[in-house]
Design a protein around this motif. Structure first.
Motif, short mmCIF file in Angstrom:
data_model
loop_
_atom_site.label_atom_id
_atom_site.label_comp_id
_atom_site.label_asym_id
_atom_site.label_seq_id
_atom_site.Cartn_x
_atom_site.Cartn_y
_atom_site.Cartn_z
N ASP A 71 0.83 -1.20 0.00
CA ASP A 71 0.00 0.00 0.00
C ASP A 71 0.87 1.25 0.00
O ASP A 71 0.61 2.22 -0.73
N GLU A 72 1.93 1.25 0.79
CA GLU A 72 2.85 2.39 0.80
C GLU A 72 3.52 2.55 -0.56
O GLU A 72 3.70 3.67 -1.05
N ALA A 74 2.25 1.73 -3.47
CA ALA A 74 1.28 2.27 -4.42
C ALA A 74 1.10 3.77 -4.25
O ALA A 74 0.90 4.51 -5.22
N ARG A 75 1.19 4.25 -3.00
CA ARG A 75 1.05 5.68 -2.76
C ARG A 75 2.32 6.45 -3.09
O ARG A 75 2.29 7.64 -3.38
N ASP A 78 4.12 5.68 -9.28
CA ASP A 78 3.23 5.05 -10.25
C ASP A 78 4.01 4.26 -11.30
O ASP A 78 3.48 3.90 -12.35
N GLN A 110 -4.51 -1.79 -5.61
CA GLN A 110 -4.31 -0.48 -4.98
C GLN A 110 -4.74 0.67 -5.89
O GLN A 110 -4.70 1.83 -5.47
N THR A 112 -3.22 2.07 -8.61
CA THR A 112 -2.05 2.91 -8.45
C THR A 112 -1.92 4.05 -9.46
O THR A 112 -0.99 4.84 -9.36
N ARG A 114 -2.33 7.62 -11.35
CA ARG A 114 -2.54 8.97 -10.84
C ARG A 114 -3.04 9.84 -11.98
O ARG A 114 -2.48 9.85 -13.07
#
Length: 441
Positions: A71-72, A74-75, A78, A110, A112, A114
């Protein structure tokens, strides 16, 4: 740019450190918390020349971090490089793709991407041809905002940092102009220095790695097959290889007779390639690779048999020193190590075996607890009836044969890697034998 590297094994750790070293911000991801903690402290979990200093440097700058959280990741970015393992399935030669599929599915879940641009998942793992297309179809169902590309690695253990920073080629298997543009931007520091950038479809990119490794494996096994002919006819395989390699159509690289190949790539890759060709109904096209595999494995048995001849026909109550445990020099990797396969076979035939290696003793001991190990060459060779030279570390090439003759019980050595000077060793009183060079016996 911001990048993540999913999987921090051999390929992933090297790729993450090198990408950070050329200026990107990189987040490495792995499920193993101990591995992540070591990497975050600047300690690589394996030996690779130049990697420890680069890892420490890039961690200290803050451009390289590590986490266990997808998760980290994916944030954070990209663009995601998937570098997880594809081991051989236990019941066949095919590649196990569970880790690749889990990484891609996890990233897709996720969402991912943007803004208007999709996330880019870049496979570096070695996979059967058609994997990227299958994953792309899967992603269309689970996540419509993820693009996929394939960017195979061509790393040589012991030279991986150099191979990443000064590659002979960068292969980008892409499905969209967006993926090509992003990969060109990522690798621009390397292409600006002259690295060729080859753009192709994903299937061709997948095949480049498998075809290259299969060709190299074939070349190695071919000259080892010639060594068998040389043993039967009195010819010399080193002279033969030199004469063949002088032909520019053939070349001398990888035309080196010896104990054969091992490690985590060539053996499993040719088996996986064969299995995939059979799935496609094209098994006959690569049937020769099964012979390549068989010839390679046979070199280990031939070396054991030669050593047994040297000690008089039986290993019972004999002491054998083994020089080398890693599958190749400049590495501590013992996966499918020909040296350890020979050492184990000699032990099973009744010998007491002591193994030395400059870097791989700890890994070898964990995998082969029945063998004995020594941290000093002289200790390994003490009162040995025969010494087996099985990994071509330069330290062994530079040994003083006269000094070592005072340590062993019988000055006899089998040079399975053909890197020792026969004249120097024989002048010091040694019996030296080498596969494919019967006139040395």
């Amino acid at each position: 740019m911001r990048l993540t590297v999913i999987g921090t094994g051999y390929v992933g750790a090297v790729h993450a450190a090198c990408m950070a070293d050329i200026g990107h911000e990189v987040l490495g991801v792995d499920l193993d918390p101990e591995r992540i903690a070591a990497l975050a402290a600047g300690r690589p979990p394996f030996f690779e020349p130049g990697l420890a200093a680069m890892l420490q440097r890039t961690v200290d700058t803050g451009r390289l971090r590590f986490t266990t959280s997808l998760d980290e990741a994916a944030r954070f970015a990209d663009t995601h490089f998937v570098c997880v393992g594809t081991p051989q399935l236990p019941d066949s030669g095919a590649a196990d793709l569970r880790h690749v599929e889990a990484a891609v599915d996890g990233l897709a879940a996720q969402r991912t991407g943007r803004g208007d641009e999709p996330a880019l998942v870049v496979g570096k793992s070695t996979v059967p041809v058609g994997t990227a297309d299958r994953l792309a179809r899967r992603l269309r169902v689970t996540a419509g905002h993820v693009d996929i590309a394939w960017n195979p690695e061509f790393l040589r253990e012991g030279c991986a940092v150099q191979d990443t920073l000064r590659p002979e080629r960068i292969v980008a298997g892409v499905r969209t102009a967006h993926a090509e543009a992003r990969l060109r931007e990522i690798y621009s520091p390397l292409t600006a220095a002259g690295a060729p950038f080859i753009v192709t479809d994903t299937a061709t990119a997948e095949l480049v790695k498998l075809a290259s490794n299969s060709f190299l494996a074939t070349k190695i096994s071919f000259i080892n097959a010639m060594a068998e002919i040389c043993d039967a006819t009195g010819a010399d395989v080193l002279t033969l290889a030199g004469a063949m390699g002088a032909d520019p159509r053939i070349g001398s690289r990888f035309l080196a007779p010896g104990l054969g190949f091992g490690g985590s790539c060539l053996p499993k890759d040719i088996r996986a390639f064969t299995a995939r060709a059979e799935e496609l109904g094209l098994g006959e096209s690569v049937a020769f690779l099964r012979q390549v595999d068989e010839i390679n494995t046979r070199q280990r048995r031939r070396t054991v048999d030669l050593a047994e001849q040297v000690v008089g026909g039986s290993f019972t109550d004999r002491s054998v020193a083994v020089l080398g445990a890693a599958f190749k020099p400049r590495s501590d990797d013992v996966r499918d190590s020909p040296a350890l396969a020979v050492a184990e076979a000699v032990r099973r035939r009744g010998a007491q075996v002591r193994v030395h290696d400059p870097e791989a003793v700890d890994n070898a001991r964990a995998c082969h607890p029945a063998l004995q190990f020594a941290l000093d060459v002289n200790k390994a060779c003490e009162q040995a009836d025969v010494v087996l030279h099985l990994t071509e570390w330069p330290q062994y090439r530079d040994l003083d044969p006269a000094a070592l003759a005072t340590v062993v019980r019988t000055p006899a050595i089998v040079d399975a890697r053909h890197t020792l000077d026969p004249d120097a060793w024989r002048s010091a009183g040694w019996t030296l034998r080498a596969p494919g060079r019967p006139r040395l016996g």
